[in-house]
Design an enzyme around this catalytic site. Sequence first.
Site, PDB file in Angstrom:
ATOM      1  N   GLU A 177      -1.055  10.406   0.032  1.00 40.84           N
ATOM      2  CA  GLU A 177      -2.391   9.808  -0.046  1.00 40.84           C
ATOM      3  C   GLU A 177      -2.880   9.381   1.317  1.00 40.84           C
ATOM      4  O   GLU A 177      -4.062   9.541   1.645  1.00 40.84           O
ATOM      5  CB  GLU A 177      -2.358   8.601  -1.000  1.00 40.84           C
ATOM      6  CG  GLU A 177      -3.737   8.017  -1.326  1.00 40.84           C
ATOM      7  CD  GLU A 177      -4.193   6.917  -0.374  1.00 40.84           C
ATOM      8  OE1 GLU A 177      -5.341   6.444  -0.506  1.00 40.84           O
ATOM      9  OE2 GLU A 177      -3.399   6.516   0.519  1.00 40.84           O
ATOM     10  N   GLU A 178      -1.978   8.835   2.132  1.00 37.90           N
ATOM     11  CA  GLU A 178      -2.381   8.253   3.409  1.00 37.90           C
ATOM     12  C   GLU A 178      -2.842   9.287   4.432  1.00 37.90           C
ATOM     13  O   GLU A 178      -3.374   8.932   5.474  1.00 37.90           O
ATOM     14  CB  GLU A 178      -1.229   7.424   3.996  1.00 37.90           C
ATOM     15  CG  GLU A 178      -0.847   6.190   3.184  1.00 37.90           C
ATOM     16  CD  GLU A 178      -1.905   5.092   3.215  1.00 37.90           C
ATOM     17  OE1 GLU A 178      -2.960   5.290   3.850  1.00 37.90           O
ATOM     18  OE2 GLU A 178      -1.676   4.039   2.602  1.00 37.90           O
ATOM     19  N   ASP A 195      -4.689   0.893  -6.432  1.00 43.36           N
ATOM     20  CA  ASP A 195      -4.344   0.828  -5.018  1.00 43.36           C
ATOM     21  C   ASP A 195      -4.557  -0.602  -4.527  1.00 43.36           C
ATOM     22  O   ASP A 195      -4.776  -1.511  -5.336  1.00 43.36           O
ATOM     23  CB  ASP A 195      -5.213   1.825  -4.235  1.00 43.36           C
ATOM     24  CG  ASP A 195      -4.540   2.376  -2.995  1.00 43.36           C
ATOM     25  OD1 ASP A 195      -3.850   1.605  -2.290  1.00 43.36           O
ATOM     26  OD2 ASP A 195      -4.716   3.579  -2.702  1.00 43.36           O
ATOM     27  N   ASP A 249       0.865  -1.182   0.000  1.00 45.98           N
ATOM     28  CA  ASP A 249       0.000   0.000   0.000  1.00 45.98           C
ATOM     29  C   ASP A 249       0.899   1.229   0.000  1.00 45.98           C
ATOM     30  O   ASP A 249       1.335   1.663   1.068  1.00 45.98           O
ATOM     31  CB  ASP A 249      -0.913  -0.035   1.227  1.00 45.98           C
ATOM     32  CG  ASP A 249      -1.928   1.084   1.262  1.00 45.98           C
ATOM     33  OD1 ASP A 249      -2.026   1.835   0.281  1.00 45.98           O
ATOM     34  OD2 ASP A 249      -2.633   1.197   2.291  1.00 45.98           O
ATOM     35  N   HIS A 257      -1.619  -1.861   6.132  1.00 42.42           N
ATOM     36  CA  HIS A 257      -1.367  -0.948   7.254  1.00 42.42           C
ATOM     37  C   HIS A 257      -0.739  -1.706   8.432  1.00 42.42           C
ATOM     38  O   HIS A 257      -1.122  -1.524   9.592  1.00 42.42           O
ATOM     39  CB  HIS A 257      -2.635  -0.206   7.684  1.00 42.42           C
ATOM     40  CG  HIS A 257      -3.023   0.878   6.722  1.00 42.42           C
ATOM     41  ND1 HIS A 257      -3.520   2.093   7.125  1.00 42.42           N
ATOM     42  CD2 HIS A 257      -2.962   0.945   5.374  1.00 42.42           C
ATOM     43  CE1 HIS A 257      -3.762   2.849   6.065  1.00 42.42           C
ATOM     44  NE2 HIS A 257      -3.429   2.161   4.989  1.00 42.42           N
TER      45      HIS A 257
END
Length: 362
Positions: A215-216, A238, A183, A326
């Site tokens: 992005e995060e 993604d 990711d 994550h």
Amino acid sequence: MTKLDETLTMLKDLTDAKGIPGNEREVRNVMKEYIAPFADEVTTDGLGSLVAKKTGKDGGPKVMVAGHLDEVGFMITQIDEKGFLRFQTAGGWWSQVMLAQRVTVVTRSGEEITGIIGSKPPHILPAEVRKKPVDIKDMFIDIGATSREEAESWGIRPGDQAVPYFEFTVMKNEKMLLAKAWDNRIGCAIAIDVLKQLKNEQHDNVVYGVGTVQEEVGLRGARTSANMIQPDIGFAVDVGIAGDTPGVTEKEALAKMGKGPQIVLYDASMISHKGLRDFVTDVADELGIPYQFDAMAGGGTDSGAMHLVGSGVPNLAVTIPTRYIHSNAAMLHRDDYENAVKLLVEVIKRLNSETVNTITFD
């Protein structure tokens, strides 16, 4: 150990690179190295998103294929008197996956210092406290320093990034790939391979392979890069949730690894554009490219920012079913990645001013 082919070498280089939101330079340089041979020009926007342009036909529709460069990680905010590092999470973290995990702290000079995430030992906690997850605010990074002065002498200072450490691994089943930062380095890889496969193909579009920043923490680079490009069609590539692990019902997460990329119908940032969604799935059906539908009540992708640029951009998120995102390491299936590339290439080959106009007003 599995011998890495050209694709696996690229994936290893991308996932090994370190880059939390706001610190994407190393990743950007890796992506630039791989995408530049297939682009007419490579530039960046003001925030640092990489934009690689490849013209099929001058004046044709502008098609943006964007993966994000950044990965979830940590920013050092304070060094205490004993040399322990306090930190701010950069991107979403679940506290239960963090303790005792190895990280790499990167100093301004580029030196890499190993650390481990720690907390107060459970042995000295009351029984009722021991049963509860440790709050992130009570964690720290231990780099083996004995004082603030020693940590500072190693070049560490507030603002430095700390990145999860994990070795890129091809599993016993060689289709299964385990690494940190899927990711969203897999999205960056898809953008690279789309330009690579279009290099000698005839099509009527101007294609932009993009590596977005931040992005995060709010889809920020997608907004600035799309403002720069002003695309007619946009794809965010993604990771998505793989629902094929124990305890997960199909109601919670439908997708399975190896069964094709996910076409995202809905998430918290965007409702997918119906005309574009139908066009993409029609191409997949025509060619027998596997795909799966997905919908998420929470979360979002760069499409959430891209589709709001200018007067609006038909947009679709195409994601790769991935386990354990994550966290320090995640797993995906090589076939899903390759089918995502194939699908996007075939879609772009069929796009032109007429089809884009039809999609826009469908």
